[in-house]
Enzyme design. Structure first.
Site, mmCIF file in Angstrom:
data_model
loop_
_atom_site.group_PDB
_atom_site.id
_atom_site.type_symbol
_atom_site.label_atom_id
_atom_site.label_comp_id
_atom_site.label_asym_id
_atom_site.label_seq_id
_atom_site.Cartn_x
_atom_site.Cartn_y
_atom_site.Cartn_z
ATOM 1 N N SER A 11 38.846 -10.615 115.402
ATOM 2 C CA SER A 11 39.743 -10.438 116.563
ATOM 3 C C SER A 11 39.458 -8.957 116.930
ATOM 4 O O SER A 11 39.221 -7.825 116.117
ATOM 5 C CB SER A 11 41.244 -10.541 115.882
ATOM 6 O OG SER A 11 41.522 -9.563 115.030
ATOM 7 N N ASP A 18 40.765 -1.796 111.864
ATOM 8 C CA ASP A 18 39.786 -1.299 111.156
ATOM 9 C C ASP A 18 39.517 0.044 111.259
ATOM 10 O O ASP A 18 39.438 0.876 110.356
ATOM 11 C CB ASP A 18 38.775 -2.594 111.001
ATOM 12 C CG ASP A 18 37.694 -2.418 110.034
ATOM 13 O OD1 ASP A 18 36.722 -2.347 110.097
ATOM 14 O OD2 ASP A 18 38.392 -2.429 108.683
ATOM 15 N N ASP A 22 40.069 3.586 108.825
ATOM 16 C CA ASP A 22 39.094 4.384 108.531
ATOM 17 C C ASP A 22 39.209 5.689 108.719
ATOM 18 O O ASP A 22 39.287 6.588 107.784
ATOM 19 C CB ASP A 22 37.727 3.743 109.157
ATOM 20 C CG ASP A 22 37.084 2.766 108.219
ATOM 21 O OD1 ASP A 22 35.966 2.179 108.815
ATOM 22 O OD2 ASP A 22 37.545 2.401 107.113
#
Lengths: 168, 224
Positions: A11, A18, A22
């Site tokens: 998605s 993500d 990070d």
């Protein structure tokens, strides 16, 4: 973060989450490193480079319509081709970077200079020296790629405007 | 501009607003390098850089030198300078976690917002006037209010830095300052309100942007 190498998010929200996770986790790690080592400015600079390079890269990726900034295989830079064309090498550089930061944090005592800490660790055994050199090389490569990435992305922003003017 | 067969990139890098951008970066680098040895000078330099931020947009429009590179440079410099300010605040106050959270919120909300802006094709994340949220309409529809919130936020951080002594709790520092005079109390309340509004807008912005990412995927599936 390591899961991204094996489980590709399907998605858009997942991909952005993500990326954001990070950036924030690396940022926070650099923040606590800036608290235990002097001068803090080193880690502030690394933080600036991380955020700046990824931001420019994401923006320019949208401008040229590529779906993923890790798919830049047509760049003329040999370092780019090596870094992004070879997932193992890219993975090594990213992991080395995070491991180096974690090890620096574990080795820190209050207000100690980073070079002293690294020299002490290296002197302990040849294996430590080799490990640290291995991590430092991966870290240095990643930072260098960040710098080149930022310049390349900035050029793309400039070209985008020029092409827009040209096509009017 | 005459048409050239190979467009040159060097001239955009030398645009006046972009040069102001580079000066901002240099000012920030020097400011953060000396921030612990000279708090007052740091505050002055940081504030000058903040003023330049407002100026370079004005210069860009005045000299017809608006550029995508300039807009991104501006955004990145803003994010990094706010981040570094929050980092040094996390060093002089305990618990650091408060400032780490603010840093995470700043980066996360702006990142999501920029991404979703591209997905829906709007040119500027500050142009979201069709949102149903009344707070959004107030914040983004009214440049003065938005400006007040942004400036209040930065001023609050700078004042917190100037007031700090080693390992002091933030609440103590603020209470001490407020007790000094009614004017200080009013000023701090004024800044806190603007700061709180900005953080609230950041949270809503991030949620709205995340929703747009999800909708984007749903629409793509729908149109297959």
């Amino acid at each position: 973060m390591f899961l991204t190498f094996y489980v590709h998010p399907v998605s858009t929200f997942g991909a952005v989450l993500d990326m954001v996770t990070d950036r924030i986790s690396t940022a926070c790690l650099l923040v606590i490193l800036s608290q235990v080592y002097r001068p803090s400015f080193v880690f502030l600079s690394l933080l600036a480079l991380d955020i700046g390079s990824h931001w420019f890269q994401m923006y320019s990726t949208f401008l040229v319509g590529k779906s993923n900034h890790k798919d830049v295989k047509d760049s003329t830079s040999w370092l780019f081709r090596l870094y992004y064309g070879n997932r193992m090498f890219m993975g090594y550089c990213c992991v080395a970077c995070e491991l180096l930061y974690i090890i620096l944090f574990l080795l820190a005592k209050e207000s100690e200079k980073m070079t002293d800490v690294l020299m002490d660790a290296a002197k302990q055994s040849i294996i430590y020296s080799a490990l640290l050199a291995f991590l430092l090389f991966g870290w240095a490569t990643k930072q260098l790629v960040n710098v080149i990435q930022m310049k390349t992305a900035a050029d793309l922003c400039v070209l985008y405007d020029l092409n827009k003017k040209h096509n009017k | 501009m005459t048409s050239k067969s190979r467009p040159k990139t060097i001239s955009v890098y030398l645009y006046i607003p972009n040069i102001i951008g580079y000066i901002r970066i240099l000012l920030n680098c020097y400011a953060f390098a000396i921030c612990f040895t000279s708090k007052e000078l740091f505050s002055v330099l940081y504030f000058i850089s903040f003023v330049c931020d407002a100026l370079d947009g004005w210069f860009a429009r005045k000299f017809n030198q608006v550029s995508t590179f300039g807009a991104v440079l501006d955004m990145v410099t803003d994010r990094i300078s706010t981040a570094c300010l929050l980092v040094i605040l996390s060093q002089v106050y305990r618990p650091s976690f408060v400032f780490l959270s603010l840093l995470a919120l700043d980066i996360g909300s702006h990142w999501f917002q920029m991404y979703s802006t591209f997905l829906v094709g709007k040119s500027n994340h500050k142009d979201v006037k069709d949102s149903t949220s009344w707070l959004f309409r107030l914040y983004y529809g009214n440049r003065m209010f938005m400006g007040y919130c942004c400036v209040a936020c930065e001023l609050l951080y700078i004042i917190l830095f100037l007031l700090a002594k080693e390992s002091e709790k933030m609440t103590d520092v603020l209470m001490d300052a407020a007790k000094q005079s009614i004017i200080y109390s009013a000023l701090l309340a004024f800044l806190l309100f603007g700061w709180a509004t900005k953080q609230l807008v950041n949270v809503i912005q991030m949620k709205t942007a995340a929703d747009l990412c999800v909708l984007y995927d749903l629409n793509k599936k729908h149109n297959k």
